[in-house]
Design a protein around this motif. Structure first.
Motif, short mmCIF file in Angstrom:
data_model
loop_
_atom_site.label_atom_id
_atom_site.label_comp_id
_atom_site.label_asym_id
_atom_site.label_seq_id
_atom_site.Cartn_x
_atom_site.Cartn_y
_atom_site.Cartn_z
N GLU A 371 14.40 11.63 16.60
CA GLU A 371 14.39 9.99 17.64
C GLU A 371 12.99 10.35 17.18
OE1 GLU A 371 17.09 8.52 19.10
OE2 GLU A 371 18.79 8.85 17.27
N HIS A 372 12.02 10.81 18.89
CA HIS A 372 10.68 10.61 19.19
C HIS A 372 9.35 10.58 18.29
CE1 HIS A 372 6.65 10.47 21.58
NE2 HIS A 372 7.11 11.79 21.24
N LEU A 373 10.00 11.75 16.86
CA LEU A 373 9.02 12.51 16.47
C LEU A 373 8.84 11.71 15.30
CD1 LEU A 373 9.01 16.48 16.72
CD2 LEU A 373 7.47 14.75 17.92
N GLN A 374 10.33 10.82 14.40
CA GLN A 374 10.81 10.35 13.98
C GLN A 374 9.80 9.13 13.98
OE1 GLN A 374 14.50 10.13 13.64
NE2 GLN A 374 14.32 12.19 11.49
N ALA A 375 9.53 8.39 15.41
CA ALA A 375 9.17 7.13 15.18
C ALA A 375 7.00 7.31 15.22
CB ALA A 375 9.24 7.02 16.89
N ALA A 376 6.85 8.73 15.92
CA ALA A 376 5.48 9.33 15.40
C ALA A 376 5.05 8.97 13.72
CB ALA A 376 4.90 10.06 15.90
N VAL A 377 6.12 9.11 13.08
CA VAL A 377 5.90 9.84 11.99
C VAL A 377 5.40 8.66 11.21
CG1 VAL A 377 6.72 10.14 10.02
CG2 VAL A 377 6.66 12.15 11.47
N ARG A 378 5.99 7.46 11.45
CA ARG A 378 6.61 6.10 11.32
C ARG A 378 5.05 5.29 11.59
NH1 ARG A 378 12.27 6.63 12.79
NH2 ARG A 378 11.59 5.08 13.82
N THR A 379 5.01 5.54 12.99
CA THR A 379 3.84 5.11 13.18
C THR A 379 2.12 5.29 12.58
OG1 THR A 379 5.00 4.36 15.57
CG2 THR A 379 2.00 4.76 15.18
N ALA A 380 1.99 7.04 12.27
CA ALA A 380 1.38 7.17 11.39
C ALA A 380 0.92 6.84 10.04
CB ALA A 380 1.34 8.79 11.84
N ALA A 381 2.31 6.11 9.30
CA ALA A 381 2.33 5.83 8.42
C ALA A 381 1.82 4.61 7.81
CB ALA A 381 3.76 6.28 7.65
N GLN A 382 2.02 3.78 9.30
CA GLN A 382 1.98 2.41 9.64
C GLN A 382 0.58 2.08 9.55
OE1 GLN A 382 3.99 -0.34 8.87
NE2 GLN A 382 1.47 -1.35 9.27
N SER A 383 0.16 3.69 10.77
CA SER A 383 -2.31 3.43 10.43
C SER A 383 -2.53 3.37 9.39
CB SER A 383 -1.92 3.94 12.15
OG SER A 383 -1.57 5.50 11.27
N ASP A 384 -1.86 4.41 8.37
CA ASP A 384 -2.95 5.00 7.74
C ASP A 384 -2.93 3.64 6.29
OD1 ASP A 384 -2.18 7.58 8.47
OD2 ASP A 384 -0.83 8.68 7.67
N ARG A 385 -1.89 3.21 6.23
CA ARG A 385 -1.50 2.58 5.15
C ARG A 385 -2.72 1.89 4.81
NH1 ARG A 385 3.48 -0.65 5.99
NH2 ARG A 385 4.30 1.47 5.95
N ALA A 386 -3.85 1.65 5.84
CA ALA A 386 -5.75 0.30 5.20
C ALA A 386 -6.05 1.13 4.56
CB ALA A 386 -5.63 -0.13 7.09
N LEU A 387 -6.22 2.99 5.06
CA LEU A 387 -6.32 4.11 4.64
C LEU A 387 -6.63 4.14 3.65
CD1 LEU A 387 -7.69 5.27 6.89
CD2 LEU A 387 -9.83 4.67 6.11
N LEU A 388 -4.92 4.44 2.57
CA LEU A 388 -4.81 4.77 1.61
C LEU A 388 -5.10 3.20 0.51
CD1 LEU A 388 -1.87 5.95 2.81
CD2 LEU A 388 -3.12 6.66 1.58
N ARG A 389 -4.98 1.86 1.04
CA ARG A 389 -5.34 0.63 0.26
C ARG A 389 -6.11 0.51 0.43
NH1 ARG A 389 0.45 -2.25 1.59
NH2 ARG A 389 1.92 -0.47 0.76
N GLY A 390 -7.78 0.95 0.90
CA GLY A 390 -8.54 -0.07 0.94
C GLY A 390 -9.09 0.09 0.23
N SER A 391 -10.57 -0.61 0.79
CA SER A 391 -11.49 -0.79 -1.00
C SER A 391 -12.75 -1.90 -0.01
CB SER A 391 -11.17 -2.44 -1.65
OG SER A 391 -10.69 -3.71 -1.28
N GLY A 392 -13.69 -1.05 -0.13
CA GLY A 392 -14.94 -1.54 0.02
C GLY A 392 -16.31 -1.23 -0.84
N ALA A 393 -16.96 -0.84 -0.37
CA ALA A 393 -17.77 -0.70 -0.71
C ALA A 393 -18.75 0.20 -0.82
CB ALA A 393 -19.68 -1.59 -0.30
N SER A 394 -18.21 1.35 0.10
CA SER A 394 -18.31 2.76 0.04
C SER A 394 -16.78 2.68 -0.34
CB SER A 394 -18.64 3.52 0.64
OG SER A 394 -20.05 3.34 1.69
N ILE A 395 -16.29 4.40 -1.37
CA ILE A 395 -14.78 4.72 -0.86
C ILE A 395 -14.36 6.05 0.33
CG2 ILE A 395 -13.59 5.90 -3.27
CD1 ILE A 395 -15.18 4.78 -4.90
#
Length: 579
Positions: A371-395
């Motif tokens: 359960e501890h590691l699953q929570a860490a996976v969810r936290t990582a996935a949440q923090s990844d979301r901005a990069l995976l969906r990000g936009s801007g002048a540079s890719i």
């Protein structure tokens, strides 16, 4: 099989191979094959289930081509633009089919051009036969064209490297070489045949494939491993390439699910637990390996990718104990402390481990840790979301993978060839099935991409094949798009084009305040290269255009390159302890 000198046979790399039945024994009485040396070699290829030959044309090996074309069941001949591509393609075939791959290289530079690829297969434990041409025996020592004694060069990076000096030994020696390549611990074998010996004729017993019984593990080692699991509070399983290569992927999944132990996937161990599985914690790798009190490494060496076997110690905890489960005794790590080990057929190893563990009666023993590691996976996935969906002048490179993940099928084969760009892929792209991830492995040799793509397309004709290339890596093999075009092998190539050697530029600037030899031409049109060779492609400059470009690539039915201009300042973060 005989040697060309005192150091031309590297049997020391597999000291027990002569204890197995000889694969060149005659089958039923009256079963024979007759012809030139190429016919005899092809008979051995066929006996071992080989149907494809990768090569770059050379006169020293013409009889092999003739035998492949005229056989009752002809072999497919795939000719490439560089010999290393032939060997990489053969290795990819081996990795995906779990049977030996075959590359045929002409003498001298044909063989030496393939040595980096052979070394990659050696480091990966990939079963492979490289059959080389050789200057004529009757002229040996007189300076014939491309005269070189190859086996001493290949001996350190093969299970065996030798010369076949008699025509009537070709079939048996090739069959024995293929059996040796496929015998755990797997790896490449090199044979060369003098040109006059290969053109000569003989009648010999028909070669047959070796029948090999799975090696049973030592029950004492399994009992010790199970005892350590019984005492552990925070165990982690690491699945590596040999789990797949040894056909133990189903047993590995059973073991993880039965014991409820979280899993970190490494190399071709990726996909044994599919993306999204509750026990898959690769996205929380640092937390898992840093916080574990026991790490059970299955089918992978304790090399730099696994911190040289040093785990635990996170937040002041004691170092983790290590169990090493491997396919052959010589693979057990001697470089660091291993608390328990076992070797043998990895299905038997894993099933035996589960049986011994079950006797300890520890159902749901690790639930809090999971359960501890699953929570860490969810936290990582949440923090990844901005990069995976990000936009801007540079890719940012991660945005490329955010779009790729939307269009990949579960059975897609992902090929990685590059530095920073492919490191990001390793973090964010998790295969849906086992046997779906190809990267260069611990040798880190760039240039695998197009060869692996060729082999993957032939091994998995109905699957999506996507090749992830750094722009530096693309320079090693992009000419073999010509091979894809000529042989009608559609794949999608994605180039992360940041105009630099990212693994070198940023560290050198950090160390010295400047860099040299680390820049490439910015915004190079690699898609134009592909178009010139008969494929198609496009350059992408805006993040929002990546998805549509990938969709066009997969729909095109031709070799297609998506050239994405990525941010050169986006650097893959690396830990200092290897985990």
């Amino acid at each position: 099989m005989s040697d060309t000198g005192t150091s031309t046979d590297s049997d020391a790399h597999d000291k027990d191979h002569d204890s197995s039945p000889a694969s060149g024994q005659p089958p039923e009485p009256g079963g024979h094959v007759e012809g030139h040396g190429g016919d005899l070699a092809v008979a051995a290829f066929r006996a071992h289930g080989i149907d494809t030959l990768f090569t770059l044309s050379g006169g020293h090996v013409f009889p092999v081509y003739d035998g492949a074309v005229k056989a009752a069941e002809p072999l497919r001949i795939v000719d490439v633009r560089h010999e290393q591509t032939a060997v990489f393609a053969a290795e990819a075939t081996a990795k995906l089919t779990r049977r030996p791959g075959l590359a045929v290289l002409t003498a001298g530079p044909g063989v030496t051009n393939g040595i980096s690829a052979v070394t990659t297969a050696h480091m990966n434990g990939s079963p492979l036969l490289v059959l080389g041409g050789r200057a004529p025996a009757f002229r040996w020592g007189s300076g014939a064209l491309q005269e070189l004694d190859h086996p001493p060069l290949l001996a350190p990076v093969t299970k065996r490297a030798a010369t076949v000096h008699e025509t009537d030994r070709i079939a048996a020696d090739v069959a024995d070489a293929l059996a040796l390549a496929a015998r755990p611990h797997r790896g490449p074998v090199f044979l060369d045949v003098p040109m006059d010996v290969l053109f000569d004729r003989a009648a010999v017993p028909a070669p047959v494939a070796e029948e090999r019984l799975p090696a049973a593990p030592d029950p004492v080692g399994l009992a010790a491993a199970a005892a350590l699991l019984g005492d552990a509070q925070r165990p982690v399983l690491v699945f590596g390439q040999d789990v797949w290569m040894d056909g133990a992927d189903e047993a590995a999944r059973r073991a993880a699910e039965t014991m409820g132990v979280p899993v970190v996937a490494n190399g071709m161990g990726r996909g044994v637990l599919p993306n999204g599985h509750e026990l898959l914690v690769t996205r929380a790798r640092a937390a898992a390996l840093g916080g574990a009190d026991l790490v059970v490494v299955v089918g992978a060496p304790l090399d730099f990718r696994l911190g040289y076997g040093v785990f635990g110690g996170r937040d002041g905890s004691a170092p983790a104990r290590v169990v090493h489960l491997v396919d052959a005794p010589e693979q057990v790590s001697a470089a660091g402390p291993v608390a328990a080990s076992a070797s043998g057929d990895l299905t038997l190893v894993l099933d035996g481990l589960v049986e011994a563990w079950t006797q300890k009666g520890r159902p749901a023993a690790y639930q809090r840790w999971c359960e501890h590691l699953q929570a860490a996976v969810r936290t990582a996935a949440q923090s990844d979301r901005a990069l995976l969906r990000g936009s801007g002048a540079s890719i940012h490179p991660v945005r490329v993978y955010g779009e790729l993940l939307r269009v990949l099928d579960d059975d897609a084969v992902v090929v990685g060839d590059g530095g920073d760009f492919v490191s990001f892929a390793g973090k964010y792209v998790e295969p849906g099935r086992p046997g779906s991830w190809l990267d260069p492995g611990p040798y880190g040799c760039l240039g695998t991409g197009l060869g692996y793509a060729i082999g993957a397309r032939l091994a998995r004709p109905g699957a999506q094949i996507v090749v992830l290339l750094g722009d530096g890596a693309a320079g090693f093999s992009l000419m073999d798009v010509d091979t894809l075009v000529r042989h009608k092998l559609p794949v999608v190539m994605v180039v992360g084009n940041n105009g630099i050697w990212g693994l070198e530029k940023h560290p050198m600037r950090m160390l010295y305040g400047y860099d040299v030899a680390a820049d490439l031409s910015p915004a190079t049109r690699y898609d134009d290269v592909v178009r010139a060779l008969g494929g198609a492609g496009e350059t992408v400059e805006r993040a929002d255009d990546i998805g549509a470009a990938l969709a066009r690539g997969f729909a095109s039915g031709v070799p297609y390159l998506v050239n994405v201009l990525t941010d050169p300042q986006a650097v893959y973060p690396r830990s200092t302890n290897g985990v």
